[in-house]
Design an enzyme around this catalytic site. Structure first.
Site, PDB file in Angstrom:
ATOM      1  N   SER A   1       0.829  -1.205   0.000  1.00  0.00           N
ATOM      2  CA  SER A   1       0.000   0.000   0.000  1.00  0.00           C
ATOM      3  C   SER A   1       0.862   1.253   0.000  1.00  0.00           C
ATOM      4  CB  SER A   1      -0.863  -0.017   1.257  1.00  0.00           C
ATOM      5  OG  SER A   1      -1.441   1.244   1.468  1.00  0.00           O
ATOM      6  N   TYR A   5      -2.996  -0.152  10.118  1.00  0.00           N
ATOM      7  CA  TYR A   5      -3.151  -0.828   8.826  1.00  0.00           C
ATOM      8  C   TYR A   5      -1.862  -0.685   8.008  1.00  0.00           C
ATOM      9  CZ  TYR A   5      -4.103  -1.251   3.875  1.00  0.00           C
ATOM     10  OH  TYR A   5      -4.000  -1.581   2.548  1.00  0.00           O
ATOM     11  N   LYS A  41       1.291  -3.408   6.595  1.00  0.00           N
ATOM     12  CA  LYS A  41       1.803  -3.556   5.223  1.00  0.00           C
ATOM     13  C   LYS A  41       3.316  -3.370   5.197  1.00  0.00           C
ATOM     14  CE  LYS A  41      -1.970  -4.593   3.093  1.00  0.00           C
ATOM     15  NZ  LYS A  41      -2.119  -5.843   2.353  1.00  0.00           N
TER      16      LYS A  41
END
Ligand SMILES: O=c1ccn([C@@H]2O[C@H](COP(=O)(O)OP(=O)(O)O[C@H]3O[C@H](CO)[C@H](O)[C@H](O)[C@H]3O)[C@@H](O)[C@H]2O)c(=O)[nH]1
Length: 350
Positions: A117, A141, A145
């Site tokens: 991401s 989040y 990643k």
């Protein structure tokens, strides 16, 4: 080519599966259906199960010894959720990936594409980033990643595995043939919220108007999901040429359009395409949010021969078309919500 797609019943994974099918390849999907949809796998090779479950992954890889590459899209993806449920996010995105890769190595898998991401970047004042830009994840989040990218780079360095991390900017739209698209009835991302506002008449909340952008609203690089899926196809076709014998065994490539769009610009583009424009209201920043970023990199072109071809208007039009199709394909039953909640609970209790 037979390709295992982990998370292939989700938005991006199912689109990648369609793209591969259209190009004559054979996707094999594994998905735990916590957020993915069984309907997206009808007529496709599908194994229900979790990538963290060694028995499931062993079964799939034994059953398909001709799998040549793996695309790993299985993840939880909602930033504000990750702020309130970090344990679930680390378990689903980091711990599960570690277990998955352990089995991939045991079965001699050598090619892995990881859905990373652009939220892992720390952009400078112009918000433009390339693969050499500093990395600093601003929410759980994004941390998951970044951690997985580093974990995979370490694992690749000492194993036959080669890993390509594709750093997605903001996927929009749907499969233009409307086989699949964003599966949630009320998605959290900006365009999904706009479509929802358009359908319900409830004004669209502008979550943050004090970001350091040209109009104060968050800026993103919106890339059509079909273009993203094509990038996976190109990457799979060229995979072995991406890695030299003595070079790094992990590499990362940005997948964006190169154009930054603010939320107000997105709203204008949306309202230009609909008869009854959506109203907006001011709202506070969301937890974990950021000003955003757009790509300035040519690496996807240089390495993959890929560049985004569809514009913002095409992404909005396909999102609108999908929302109508979605109501027919994935009717929302209260029982579905219940089953979804039970699955999520089971997954987080593991
Ligand atoms: O109702 C809304 C929703 C969003 N926004 C704004 O729109 C911009 C984009 O927000 P998105 O949620 O669409 O995009 P994010 O980049 O914040 O997050 C998206 O990309 C992430 C990875 O970068 C995760 O995949 C996440 O689930 C996905 O929504 C932000 O400025 C946000 O504040 C609004 O104004 N109103």
């Amino acid at each position: 080519m037979k390709v295992l797609i982990a998370g292939g019943a989700g938005f991006i994974g199912s689109t990648v599966a369609s793209r591969l099918l259209d190009a004559g390849h054979t996707p094999v999907v594994i998905d735990n259906l916590v957020t993915g949809r069984r309907e997206f796998c009808y007529g496709r090779i599908f194994h229900e199960g979790d990538v963290a479950d060694a028995a499931t992954v062993d079964h799939v890889l034994r059953h398909h010894p001709d799998i040549e590459a793996v695309v790993h899209c299985a993840a939880l993806i909602v930033v504000p959720d990750s702020v309130s449920r970090p344990v679930d996010y680390y378990r689903a995105n980091v711990a599960a990936t570690l277990e998955f890769v352990d089995r991939l190595l045991a079965h001699g898998v050598r090619r892995l594409i990881f859905s990373s991401s652009a939220s892992i970047y720390e952009p400078g004042p112009d918000l433009a980033v390339d693969e050499a830009s500093p990395l600093r994840a601003g929410n759980p989040y994004a941390h998951t990643k970044l951690v997985v990218e580093r974990m995979l780079a370490d694992i690749a360095a000492s194993s036959p595995l080669r890993v390509l991390s594709l750093r997605y900017f903001n996927p929009i739209g749907a499969d233009p043939a409307l086989r699949t698209g964003p599966q949630l009835p009320t998605p959290s991302h900006a365009l999904g919220r706009l479509v929802h506002a358009h359908r319900t008449g409830v004004p669209f909340p502008l979550t943050g108007l004090d970001w350091p952008t040209r109009d104060g609203t968050g800026l993103r690089d919106y890339v059509h999901v079909w273009d993203l899926a094509t990038a996976h196809l190109r990457a799979l076709e060229r995979f072995d040429r991406l890695f030299t014998a003595d070079g790094p065994r992990h590499t990362a490539v940005n997948l964006g359009t190169g154009t930054g769009t603010t939320v107000l610009e997105l709203v204008s583009a949306f309202n230009a395409l609909v008869d009854d424009p959506v109203a907006v209201v001011e709202a506070p920043r969301r937890p974990g949010d950021s000003a955003g970023a757009y790509t300035r990199s040519r690496l996807a072109w240089d390495l993959l021969g890929w560049r985004a071809e569809r514009d913002l208007a095409a992404g909005i039009a396909d999102s609108l078309a999908w929302s109508r199709r979605r109501e027919l394909l994935l009717p929302d039953h209260p029982a579905d919500d219940l089953r979804q909640a039970e699955r999520a609970q089971r997954a987080s209790a593991r």
